[in-house]
Motif scaffolding. Structure first.
Motif, mmCIF file in Angstrom:
data_model
loop_
_atom_site.group_PDB
_atom_site.id
_atom_site.type_symbol
_atom_site.label_atom_id
_atom_site.label_comp_id
_atom_site.label_asym_id
_atom_site.label_seq_id
_atom_site.Cartn_x
_atom_site.Cartn_y
_atom_site.Cartn_z
ATOM 1 N N THR A 169 -44.617 -98.299 25.611
ATOM 2 C CA THR A 169 -44.670 -99.257 24.513
ATOM 3 C C THR A 169 -45.697 -100.345 24.811
ATOM 4 O OG1 THR A 169 -42.878 -100.483 25.540
ATOM 5 C CG2 THR A 169 -42.261 -98.880 23.877
ATOM 6 N N TYR A 345 -40.465 -106.236 15.180
ATOM 7 C CA TYR A 345 -40.669 -104.942 14.530
ATOM 8 C C TYR A 345 -39.824 -104.719 13.278
ATOM 9 C CZ TYR A 345 -43.351 -103.633 18.645
ATOM 10 O OH TYR A 345 -44.300 -103.571 19.630
ATOM 11 N N ASP A 371 -46.314 -106.362 9.496
ATOM 12 C CA ASP A 371 -46.682 -105.442 10.569
ATOM 13 C C ASP A 371 -47.028 -106.289 11.778
ATOM 14 O OD1 ASP A 371 -47.752 -103.653 12.331
ATOM 15 O OD2 ASP A 371 -49.260 -102.841 10.959
ATOM 16 N N ASN A 373 -48.329 -105.588 14.376
ATOM 17 C CA ASN A 373 -49.627 -105.256 14.967
ATOM 18 C C ASN A 373 -50.801 -105.945 14.286
ATOM 19 O OD1 ASN A 373 -48.941 -103.411 17.080
ATOM 20 N ND2 ASN A 373 -48.288 -102.010 15.476
ATOM 21 N N PRO A 405 -40.053 -97.355 10.034
ATOM 22 C CA PRO A 405 -40.750 -96.666 11.125
ATOM 23 C C PRO A 405 -41.019 -97.564 12.324
ATOM 24 C CG PRO A 405 -42.239 -97.106 9.297
ATOM 25 C CD PRO A 405 -40.870 -97.455 8.822
ATOM 26 N N HIS A 406 -41.049 -98.879 12.095
ATOM 27 C CA HIS A 406 -41.335 -99.786 13.214
ATOM 28 C C HIS A 406 -40.104 -100.037 14.076
ATOM 29 C CE1 HIS A 406 -45.156 -100.471 11.357
ATOM 30 N NE2 HIS A 406 -44.635 -101.014 10.274
ATOM 31 N N ASN A 407 -38.937 -99.576 13.627
ATOM 32 C CA ASN A 407 -37.697 -99.878 14.357
ATOM 33 C C ASN A 407 -37.788 -99.364 15.790
ATOM 34 O OD1 ASN A 407 -35.046 -100.272 15.219
ATOM 35 N ND2 ASN A 407 -34.229 -99.882 13.165
ATOM 36 N N PRO A 408 -37.660 -100.244 16.769
ATOM 37 C CA PRO A 408 -37.800 -99.786 18.163
ATOM 38 C C PRO A 408 -36.572 -99.043 18.672
ATOM 39 C CG PRO A 408 -37.348 -102.135 18.115
ATOM 40 C CD PRO A 408 -37.479 -101.705 16.679
ATOM 41 N N SER A 410 -33.724 -96.105 18.212
ATOM 42 C CA SER A 410 -33.385 -94.860 17.536
ATOM 43 C C SER A 410 -32.210 -94.219 18.255
ATOM 44 C CB SER A 410 -34.585 -93.918 17.531
ATOM 45 O OG SER A 410 -34.264 -92.712 16.901
ATOM 46 N N ARG B 150 -44.743 -90.534 16.707
ATOM 47 C CA ARG B 150 -45.098 -91.940 16.918
ATOM 48 C C ARG B 150 -45.963 -92.467 15.762
ATOM 49 N NH1 ARG B 150 -46.740 -95.139 22.365
ATOM 50 N NH2 ARG B 150 -46.996 -97.160 21.368
ATOM 51 N N ILE B 152 -47.203 -92.305 11.939
ATOM 52 C CA ILE B 152 -46.748 -91.797 10.645
ATOM 53 C C ILE B 152 -47.947 -91.615 9.717
ATOM 54 C CG2 ILE B 152 -45.250 -92.293 8.668
ATOM 55 C CD1 ILE B 152 -43.952 -94.243 11.059
ATOM 56 N N GLU B 157 -47.032 -96.991 12.632
ATOM 57 C CA GLU B 157 -46.799 -96.510 13.984
ATOM 58 C C GLU B 157 -45.421 -96.966 14.455
ATOM 59 O OE1 GLU B 157 -48.550 -97.644 18.417
ATOM 60 O OE2 GLU B 157 -49.508 -98.398 16.622
ATOM 61 N N ARG B 158 -44.716 -96.067 15.111
ATOM 62 C CA ARG B 158 -43.458 -96.471 15.753
ATOM 63 C C ARG B 158 -43.773 -97.081 17.112
ATOM 64 N NH1 ARG B 158 -42.025 -91.849 12.940
ATOM 65 N NH2 ARG B 158 -40.174 -92.121 11.656
ATOM 66 N N PRO B 159 -42.929 -98.021 17.562
ATOM 67 C CA PRO B 159 -43.144 -98.549 18.917
ATOM 68 C C PRO B 159 -43.132 -97.437 19.960
ATOM 69 C CG PRO B 159 -41.553 -99.897 17.729
ATOM 70 C CD PRO B 159 -41.813 -98.691 16.878
ATOM 71 N N ASN B 162 -39.634 -90.986 18.622
ATOM 72 C CA ASN B 162 -38.230 -90.602 18.800
ATOM 73 C C ASN B 162 -37.979 -89.170 18.347
ATOM 74 O OD1 ASN B 162 -38.060 -90.768 15.991
ATOM 75 N ND2 ASN B 162 -37.380 -92.901 16.069
#
Lengths: 753, 196
Positions: A169, A345, A371, A373, A405-408, A410, B150, B152, B157-159, B162
């Protein structure tokens, strides 16, 4: 004073542009002449005539050889090579990176690509990417490989290279850079040069006024400290964070507005909080910070304010629309200069706005698809004026569902506020500049600090940092009794907090409760080891109180103990000098004052006392020089202005003396002695009428001033008003029957008759 | 005179070409521009062949390198053979050698300017992977697509990933089970058209 400390809470977080970084420079919203031409001739788009100007204006700041972008876009071959990606990221608005929705805040340096330019790029790429006459293309921009602003005045370097792992990460690291300055400097511009440039997505430069992080990590600070947000000790005086020192790859140089440089003192550390993205191979990361000085101190003092909803952040797993809100009422008129929204995130929709007392709503910012980023500081094209009474609002929504999608996490888990990147934050920072401040009003930043801390406490009543900062602000506003009460609250939570005990002692001292102040100082000393800065501060304040109370021998003993047990500093030497002066040991005192000035040429106590000693010794020239430095060191000391005026008067520089006295009067409008001195100077300048007015003003403030009545009598006598003069001399003698001058003047008046 | 000049030009070109080939072949870790896929069947005992399509200048391709290295350790030879394929004309023997070295890639790189492997795998993007079952003298493609989830889209982008599509595909292929197909499209840099 050693006890007015403020703690600084500032986000050391952020990020910017991810993989295909196409940042822009300058304006972008305006349609370029080239794209206008294309709109008229849609079929004829070529790289040389149409596309190159758009790329040069919007993309190549990062995308050039050696730049932060992962590839260059300077040539036709480059544009053709990356055309599919250019098409995708410009149509999706991923690039250039710009989050604020148009129409919700009027920002400078907007990077949002115009619809015309997007259409042009699409037409060119889908139409076969014609080169056109490549030789006729505009010249490619040139990029300096080193410093954009030329040779810096000072370059700071990270202590050790940081090894960024190949994968995993993102990494947030705080790299500490001590500075070698021997005297205070004002910074008008800054550049940051990370290496390799492509791994650093953003950086926040923070000023650690007390090197607190380095002290907290004595063994390994050179390696940097992990974390997204830092809590730093801002030192002894009210000195709030004032500037967004935010850097991202397209920031060529961060130049502050005129009159608004930031200050760097000896002993301050700069902390470079950087967000790095692994590149696939281990990277050795270093950074240099270039500083450009100006000799001029700031004319304007902005301040950073924060709204936050961190107390509400307790986001259930799966909740896709978790809302937090905050509001803050402005106590003074301000101009908002910039805004920095921040979340991690899970942030999704972020709104900031202001409701003016008139009911009018003004948007500060609205980000509809957050975002991390691509976060940034946004500066307003024109300062946004908000009058006192305006209510600032923020409303953020968070998406903790698996669909984000940004969810750290899962699968998703409950998330609360915190410093790690997989915790959350909800911050809206504003850079504000207080305006329309009445003459002689206290520093309006203190009022802003008070409002901000009260707001924080309304949400988290037991937050020690907020209690401390609120009390410090109140003390700064001379609301000493209120300040002491707030410190008391803090001490209920932590009775052995030496720092709070010391600060409370100072507040009580300010309120004139000297015995209680002494008790708090002694309690602080008892609870802290002397080597601890809390113990040293308390002992210093106790010694200073003893000087103030005329307990010079005891004060000398305390100061000497400090010099043997605590780090040597100028204030301790000048404090010892003051104690020795009180004991009548002028030579010993002068030696200590001089030692203080060797350590800190701006030590006010030393400059002031040496100046007064020189004046008393009949040396007005050296006295004036020392007191000029004293006034520079502490411009709000009315006493120093009065003493300097006296030295000038002895030198015959009556106009300069008058200027100093007028400044003193502005600082201490209730000080009768200032007006009395002014009357004498005006009298010396032959401005009898003004002198008379000022003398009368002085006597209104202090009717028991026998000297003042005598002086008034003399003025009246010279004006031929014999009876009024006689009455004034007699009034002086009623107050002080032994007043020799009044007696002599009365006799002279009798002889004249 | 003109004929001699012509031959001199040809000679110079030949020298440059030879130097290039010599440089590329000097490193055993790089195979330059194969004309067929026969090389993929040259190792005995291989049951599954994995092609990873990479570009030295594509940031997403590079950021997936540690994951693919992890998989190459997780599924070791001789059962599984990984090949790193560089299909773009911007990548040559020199850049690939440097890339393998800089990224500590424990594999042989294939410069595929003719895009023979690209056609075999139906690849369009770097990074993208293809998985083949070795069936005698033939290769049977059972998977092509993204490495994991990772990324999309470009900009989303995912961190961290998964869902590890390629890992699942290789595992299933080795186990003789139905191979799951990717849950989403590959994200990265388009593979440039083949060299003429």
């Amino acid at each position: 004073m050693k006890t007015l400390r403020a703690l600084s809470v500032f986000p050391a977080t952020a990020v910017l542009c991810v993989l295909f970084c196409l940042p822009l420079v300058g304006t972008h919203a305006a349609v370029s002449p080239q794209s206008q031409a294309v709109a008229q001739e849609p079929a004829s788009a070529t790289w040389s005539h149409d596309v190159a100007p758009v790329l040069y204006q919007n993309c190549t700041t990062c995308h050039h050889p050696g730049g932060a972008g992962p590839f260059s876009l300077l040539t036709y071959a480059d544009a053709r090579r990356w055309a599919p990606q250019i098409l995708q990221v410009t149509q999706s608005r991923f690039m250039p990176p710009w989050l604020p929705a148009p129409g919700y805040g009027d920002f400078a340096d907007v990077r949002r690509l115009s619809d015309d330019d997007r259409a042009l790029l699409k037409r060119w790429i889908n139409g076969g990417m014609a080169p056109g006459d490549v030789k006729a293309a505009p010249p490619a921009p040139h990029f300096e490989t080193k410093w954009q602003l030329g040779k810096p005045d000072l370059i700071l370097q990270t202590a050790q290279p940081f090894t960024l792992p190949a994968g995993g990460t993102d990494v947030f690291r705080n790299l500490i850079m001590p500075n070698p300055l021997k005297e205070t400097r004002y910074i008008r511009a800054m550049e940051i040069l990370p290496s390799p440039a492509s791994v650093v997505h953003h950086a926040n430069l923070l000023i650690d006024r007390t090197a607190s992080l380095r002290r907290l990590h004595p063994a390994d600070w050179q390696r940097g400290i992990p974390g997204m947000e830092l809590l730093m000790d801002a030192g002894n005086r009210f000195d709030p964070d004032s500037h967004f020192l935010f850097w991202k790859p397209d920031t060529r140089a961060l130049v502050e507005p005129d009159g608004m440089p930031w200050r760097l003192d000896p002993g301050n550390d700069l902390v470079l909080n950087i967000h790095m993205k692994p590149t696939g191979k281990p990277e050795t990361v270093t950074a240099q910070v270039a500083l450009y000085f100006t000799p001029d101190p700031p004319i304007h003092q902005p301040m950073l304010l924060q709204l936050d909803g961190d107390d509400q952040l307790n986001i259930p797993a799966g909740d896709s629309k978790f809302i937090v809100q905050d509001s803050l009422t402005l106590p003074v008129d301000v101009q908002v200069l910039g805004v920095y929204p921040h979340a991690h995130y899970l942030g999704r929709d972020m709104q900031g706005w202001a409701i003016l007392p008139s009911g009018e709503k003004k948007w500060l910012v609205w980000i509809k698809d957050w975002d991390i980023n691509r976060q940034s500081v946004y500066r307003y094209r024109e300062p946004l004026l908000l009058p006192a009474g305006t209510v600032l609002h923020m409303k953020y929504s968070f998406d903790n569902s698996a669909a984000n999608p940004h969810n750290p996490h899962s699968p998703p888990v409950r998330v609360t506020a915190g410093n790690r990147s997989d915790d959350e934050m909800s911050h809206l920072w504003l850079q504000v500049l207080a305006v329309n401040t009445p003459a002689n009003a206290p520093d309006p930043r203190l009022q802003l600090e008070e409002a901000w801390m009260r707001n924080r406490l309304s949400k988290s009543p037991e937050d020690g940092v907020s209690l401390y900062n609120l009390a410090a602000a109140l003390a700064g506003e001379n609301k000493f009794t209120e300040a002491a009460a707030v410190y008391e609250q803090e001490l209920k939570l932590d009775p052995t907090n030496a720092r709070a005990l010391t600060a409370m002692g100072a507040a009580l001292e300010g309120a004139g409760q000297f015995d209680q102040a002494r008790e708090r100082y002694q309690a602080a000393i008892a609870t802290a080891s002397l080597a601890d800065s809390g113990g040293c501060d308390a002992q210093f304040d106790l010694a200073r109180l003893q000087v103030r109370r005329g307990e010079y021998a005891e004060a000398e003993k305390e100061f000497r103990a400090l010099l043997s047990a605590c780090p040597e500093d100028a204030e301790t030497h000048s404090g010892l000098g003051a104690a020795l002066l009180g004991e009548g040991r002028a030579d010993d005192a002068a030696r200590e004052f001089r030692r203080a000035l060797e350590m800190d040429a701006g030590d006010f106590t030393a400059l002031y006392n040496l100046g007064v000693m020189a004046a008393d010794a009949g040396k007005p020239g050296p006295a004036a020089k020392l007191l000029e430095d004293a006034v520079r060191a502490k411009p709000d000391s009315s006493d120093a202005h009065v003493k300097l005026a006296s030295a000038y008067a002895q030198l015959g520089r009556l106009s300069d003396a008058l200027t100093q006295l007028r400044t003193a009067a502005a600082l201490a409008p209730q000080d009768a002695q200032v007006y009395s001195s002014m009357a004498q100077v005006l009298d010396g300048l032959g401005q009898s009428e003004e002198a008379f007015t000022e003398q009368k003003r002085a006597l209104q403030l202090d009717p028991q001033d026998a000297d003042g009545w005598n002086n008034l009598g003399a003025m009246l006598a010279r004006g031929g008003q014999t009876e009024a003069a006689r009455a004034a001399f007699e009034h002086a003698l009623q107050i002080n029957p032994d007043h020799a001058q009044a007696k002599a003047n009365l006799a002279r008046l009798a002889n004249r008759n | 005179m003109s004929i001699r000049v012509f031959f001199r030009i040809v000679a110079v070109v030949a020298v440059i070409f030879a130097a290039h080939r010599a440089l590329a072949q000097a490193d055993a870790n790089v195979i330059s521009d194969p004309t067929s896929t026969a090389i993929l069947l040259s190792n005995p005992g291989v049951r599954v062949v994995v092609l990873y399509f990479a570009a030295t200048d594509c940031p997403i391709s590079n950021r997936e390198v540690p994951e693919v290295i992890r998989l190459s350790h997780h599924f070791p030879a001789p059962s599984v053979r990984f090949w790193w394929v560089y299909p773009n004309v911007e990548d040559n023997g020199q850049t690939v050698v440097k890339h393998l070295h800089d990224f500590s890639i424990p594999a042989i790189g294939v410069v595929d300017h003719r895009q023979v492997f690209v056609a075999l795998a139906h690849a369009t993007i770097t990074p993208e992977a293809a998985v083949f079952l070795v069936e005698g003298k033939k290769l049977h493609e059972v998977y092509h697509g993204r490495i994991d989830n990772r990324y999309i889209t470009l900009g989303q982008e995912r961190p961290q990933a998964n869902h590890h599509d390629l890992e699942l595909a290789i595992g299933a292929a080795l186990a003789g089970k139905p191979v799951p197909q990717p849950d989403g499209p590959p994200v990265g840099c388009a593979i440039a058209p083949p060299q003429k």
